[in-house]
Design a protein around this motif. Structure first.
Motif, PDB file in Angstrom:
ATOM      1  N   ALA A  45     -13.528   1.004   6.151  1.00  0.00           N
ATOM      2  CA  ALA A  45     -14.748   1.739   6.482  1.00  0.00           C
ATOM      3  C   ALA A  45     -14.459   3.190   6.855  1.00  0.00           C
ATOM      4  CB  ALA A  45     -15.471   1.049   7.630  1.00  0.00           C
ATOM      5  N   GLY A  46     -15.222   4.100   6.248  1.00  0.00           N
ATOM      6  CA  GLY A  46     -15.183   5.508   6.624  1.00  0.00           C
ATOM      7  C   GLY A  46     -13.975   6.287   6.160  1.00  0.00           C
ATOM      8  N   LEU A  47     -13.122   5.686   5.346  1.00  0.00           N
ATOM      9  CA  LEU A  47     -11.893   6.358   4.924  1.00  0.00           C
ATOM     10  C   LEU A  47     -11.953   6.741   3.449  1.00  0.00           C
ATOM     11  CD1 LEU A  47      -9.244   4.168   6.810  1.00  0.00           C
ATOM     12  CD2 LEU A  47     -10.335   6.305   7.553  1.00  0.00           C
ATOM     13  N   GLY A  48     -11.118   7.715   3.082  1.00  0.00           N
ATOM     14  CA  GLY A  48     -11.078   8.209   1.718  1.00  0.00           C
ATOM     15  C   GLY A  48      -9.847   7.754   0.965  1.00  0.00           C
ATOM     16  N   HIS A  49      -9.385   8.600   0.041  1.00  0.00           N
ATOM     17  CA  HIS A  49      -8.296   8.195  -0.846  1.00  0.00           C
ATOM     18  C   HIS A  49      -6.968   8.031  -0.101  1.00  0.00           C
ATOM     19  CE1 HIS A  49      -6.182   7.534  -4.530  1.00  0.00           C
ATOM     20  NE2 HIS A  49      -5.467   8.636  -4.427  1.00  0.00           N
ATOM     21  N   ASN A  50      -6.689   8.912   0.840  1.00  0.00           N
ATOM     22  CA  ASN A  50      -5.440   8.832   1.599  1.00  0.00           C
ATOM     23  C   ASN A  50      -5.685   8.143   2.937  1.00  0.00           C
ATOM     24  OD1 ASN A  50      -2.929  10.387   0.390  1.00  0.00           O
ATOM     25  ND2 ASN A  50      -4.762  11.511  -0.243  1.00  0.00           N
ATOM     26  N   ALA A  51      -6.150   6.912   2.878  1.00  0.00           N
ATOM     27  CA  ALA A  51      -6.509   6.173   4.096  1.00  0.00           C
ATOM     28  C   ALA A  51      -5.320   5.999   5.033  1.00  0.00           C
ATOM     29  CB  ALA A  51      -7.077   4.805   3.720  1.00  0.00           C
ATOM     30  N   HIS A  52      -4.118   5.892   4.476  1.00  0.00           N
ATOM     31  CA  HIS A  52      -2.920   5.700   5.308  1.00  0.00           C
ATOM     32  C   HIS A  52      -2.577   6.937   6.126  1.00  0.00           C
ATOM     33  CE1 HIS A  52      -1.788   7.598   1.627  1.00  0.00           C
ATOM     34  NE2 HIS A  52      -0.515   7.696   1.931  1.00  0.00           N
ATOM     35  N   VAL A  53      -3.085   8.088   5.692  1.00  0.00           N
ATOM     36  CA  VAL A  53      -2.897   9.332   6.447  1.00  0.00           C
ATOM     37  C   VAL A  53      -4.060   9.526   7.414  1.00  0.00           C
ATOM     38  CG1 VAL A  53      -2.613  11.833   6.273  1.00  0.00           C
ATOM     39  CG2 VAL A  53      -1.623  10.338   4.516  1.00  0.00           C
ATOM     40  N   GLU A  54      -5.259   9.221   6.971  1.00  0.00           N
ATOM     41  CA  GLU A  54      -6.454   9.405   7.799  1.00  0.00           C
ATOM     42  C   GLU A  54      -6.461   8.466   9.004  1.00  0.00           C
ATOM     43  OE1 GLU A  54     -10.173   9.658   5.395  1.00  0.00           O
ATOM     44  OE2 GLU A  54      -8.796   9.435   3.728  1.00  0.00           O
ATOM     45  N   ASP A  55      -6.083   7.205   8.789  1.00  0.00           N
ATOM     46  CA  ASP A  55      -6.101   6.206   9.863  1.00  0.00           C
ATOM     47  C   ASP A  55      -4.934   5.241   9.653  1.00  0.00           C
ATOM     48  OD1 ASP A  55      -6.613   4.330  11.806  1.00  0.00           O
ATOM     49  OD2 ASP A  55      -8.748   4.118  11.346  1.00  0.00           O
ATOM     50  N   PRO A  56      -3.719   5.654  10.038  1.00  0.00           N
ATOM     51  CA  PRO A  56      -2.552   4.805   9.800  1.00  0.00           C
ATOM     52  C   PRO A  56      -2.691   3.402  10.386  1.00  0.00           C
ATOM     53  CG  PRO A  56      -1.867   7.002  10.487  1.00  0.00           C
ATOM     54  CD  PRO A  56      -3.342   6.936  10.665  1.00  0.00           C
ATOM     55  N   ALA A  57      -3.307   3.301  11.564  1.00  0.00           N
ATOM     56  CA  ALA A  57      -3.403   1.995  12.222  1.00  0.00           C
ATOM     57  C   ALA A  57      -4.251   1.021  11.410  1.00  0.00           C
ATOM     58  CB  ALA A  57      -3.973   2.149  13.624  1.00  0.00           C
ATOM     59  N   ALA A  58      -5.321   1.510  10.791  1.00  0.00           N
ATOM     60  CA  ALA A  58      -6.196   0.637  10.012  1.00  0.00           C
ATOM     61  C   ALA A  58      -5.472   0.060   8.808  1.00  0.00           C
ATOM     62  CB  ALA A  58      -7.441   1.405   9.562  1.00  0.00           C
ATOM     63  N   VAL A  59      -4.652   0.875   8.177  1.00  0.00           N
ATOM     64  CA  VAL A  59      -3.899   0.397   7.012  1.00  0.00           C
ATOM     65  C   VAL A  59      -2.712  -0.453   7.457  1.00  0.00           C
ATOM     66  CG1 VAL A  59      -2.588   1.117   4.975  1.00  0.00           C
ATOM     67  CG2 VAL A  59      -4.635   2.384   5.660  1.00  0.00           C
ATOM     68  N   ARG A  60      -2.073  -0.046   8.540  1.00  0.00           N
ATOM     69  CA  ARG A  60      -0.920  -0.807   9.058  1.00  0.00           C
ATOM     70  C   ARG A  60      -1.324  -2.236   9.425  1.00  0.00           C
ATOM     71  NH1 ARG A  60       0.822   3.183  12.177  1.00  0.00           N
ATOM     72  NH2 ARG A  60      -0.328   2.422  13.968  1.00  0.00           N
ATOM     73  N   ALA A  61      -2.557  -2.393   9.894  1.00  0.00           N
ATOM     74  CA  ALA A  61      -3.026  -3.737  10.281  1.00  0.00           C
ATOM     75  C   ALA A  61      -3.031  -4.693   9.092  1.00  0.00           C
ATOM     76  CB  ALA A  61      -4.422  -3.628  10.886  1.00  0.00           C
ATOM     77  N   LEU A  62      -3.189  -4.157   7.884  1.00  0.00           N
ATOM     78  CA  LEU A  62      -3.197  -5.029   6.704  1.00  0.00           C
ATOM     79  C   LEU A  62      -1.827  -5.655   6.456  1.00  0.00           C
ATOM     80  CD1 LEU A  62      -5.386  -2.848   4.289  1.00  0.00           C
ATOM     81  CD2 LEU A  62      -6.101  -4.788   5.706  1.00  0.00           C
ATOM     82  N   LEU A  63      -0.770  -4.998   6.922  1.00  0.00           N
ATOM     83  CA  LEU A  63       0.569  -5.554   6.737  1.00  0.00           C
ATOM     84  C   LEU A  63       0.799  -6.788   7.594  1.00  0.00           C
ATOM     85  CD1 LEU A  63       2.841  -2.366   6.527  1.00  0.00           C
ATOM     86  CD2 LEU A  63       1.879  -3.728   4.672  1.00  0.00           C
ATOM     87  N   GLU A  64      -0.051  -6.987   8.596  1.00  0.00           N
ATOM     88  CA  GLU A  64       0.088  -8.183   9.440  1.00  0.00           C
ATOM     89  C   GLU A  64      -0.118  -9.449   8.613  1.00  0.00           C
ATOM     90  OE1 GLU A  64      -2.629  -7.719  12.683  1.00  0.00           O
ATOM     91  OE2 GLU A  64      -1.640  -5.910  13.446  1.00  0.00           O
ATOM     92  N   ARG A  65      -0.796  -9.327   7.489  1.00  0.00           N
ATOM     93  CA  ARG A  65      -0.994 -10.487   6.616  1.00  0.00           C
ATOM     94  C   ARG A  65       0.329 -10.986   6.038  1.00  0.00           C
ATOM     95  NH1 ARG A  65      -6.671  -9.608   3.388  1.00  0.00           N
ATOM     96  NH2 ARG A  65      -7.808  -8.514   5.046  1.00  0.00           N
ATOM     97  N   PHE A  66       1.324 -10.106   6.042  1.00  0.00           N
ATOM     98  CA  PHE A  66       2.645 -10.480   5.541  1.00  0.00           C
ATOM     99  C   PHE A  66       3.637 -10.714   6.688  1.00  0.00           C
ATOM    100  CE2 PHE A  66       0.859  -7.368   2.419  1.00  0.00           C
ATOM    101  CZ  PHE A  66       0.444  -8.312   1.481  1.00  0.00           C
ATOM    102  N   GLY A  67       3.113 -10.827   7.900  1.00  0.00           N
ATOM    103  CA  GLY A  67       3.970 -11.074   9.055  1.00  0.00           C
ATOM    104  C   GLY A  67       4.675  -9.851   9.590  1.00  0.00           C
ATOM    105  N   VAL A  68       4.204  -8.670   9.209  1.00  0.00           N
ATOM    106  CA  VAL A  68       4.817  -7.416   9.681  1.00  0.00           C
ATOM    107  C   VAL A  68       4.087  -6.943  10.929  1.00  0.00           C
ATOM    108  CG1 VAL A  68       5.273  -5.008   9.140  1.00  0.00           C
ATOM    109  CG2 VAL A  68       5.571  -6.761   7.385  1.00  0.00           C
TER     110      VAL A  68
END
Length: 242
Positions: A219-242
């Motif tokens: 939500a609310g993010l653009g093409h470089n979401a990992h730069v705009e909101d690193p925590a939001a993208v980092r949370a997706l890695l939890e699906r892989f146990g990271v």
């Protein structure tokens, strides 16, 4: 012999491999990596930053160069943005003798018009543009990488040359073409998460959901979401146990 600039740090397995998008460098992950409780590897892709160019750019040749530079056979959790997301999926095919435990493909452009492909091919065929000032080159770097207004230019993404400054990236890298996403997804030998920012003009969430109904909209993010909101993208890695 080709060389790939690789940033490394942290401890813990499986290691996390972070692949940047076309025109950027590994510096885009700078605010993404510190909290990760894992060993982290962040290359500058071939033809980007100080990494060597390739004689020919394709998703296969780029992925092979990354695979050759890895310090071991894995397992790796791979997060890739845009072009990097395509390479992450390609790496997960098993063709490169690297074990991939999971893939996060963020902001991958999945629909390409003939105009899109024509513009990319035209850019790839041109010699690097030389700018009179470093500031002009920095602005060009930020525009090409989609980082204008959200991040500073990476000094490694620029090169001083005769008559001024140019981007360090090899323009020929723009000639990779369009990925066959259904085939890449079908070939991946690990869990895959597709994601895109809600406001990403290049990777529309509905396009990703057509490939995978479980694709994530940030939500609310653009093409470089990992730069705009690193925590939001980092949370997706939890699906892989990271």
């Amino acid at each position: 012999m080709d060389t790939l600039n690789m940033r490394t740090g942290g401890e813990g397995e499986p290691a996390v491999l972070l692949l940047h998008g076309l025109g950027a460098t590994g510096a885009v992950w700078a605010h993404f990596t510190p909290p990760l409780p894992r060993r982290v590897l962040v290359p500058d892709l071939p033809g980007h930053g100080p990494s060597s160019p390739l004689p020919h750019y394709s998703f296969e040749t780029l992925t092979a160069a990354v695979a050759r530079a890895l310090p071991g056979k894995g397992p790796y959790v791979v997060a890739g943005h845009s072009l990097g997301g395509v390479l992450a999926l390609e790496l997960a095919s098993g063709k490169y003798d690297v074990e991939v435990a999971g893939v996060l493909a963020l902001g991958v452009k999945v629909e390409w018009s003939q105009d899109d492909l024509g513009r990319a091919a035209s850019f790839a065929a041109k010699p690097p543009r030389v700018f009179e000032t470093r500031e002009d080159a920095e602005q060009a770097y930020l525009k090409v990488s989609g980082l204008l207004g959200i991040a500073p230019a990476d000094p490694a993404g620029l090169r001083e040359t005769e008559g001024g400054w140019r981007l360090a990236m090899d323009p020929a890298a723009f000639g990779v073409g369009a990925p066959d996403m259904p085939a890449l997804l079908a070939a991946a030998r690990c869990p895959v998460v597709l994601a895109a920012g809600e406001d990403d003009p290049m990777s529309r969430p509905e396009q990703l959901r057509a490939l995978d109904p479980d694709a994530v909209t940030l939500a609310g993010l653009g093409h470089n979401a990992h730069v705009e909101d690193p925590a939001a993208v980092r949370a997706l890695l939890e699906r892989f146990g990271v």
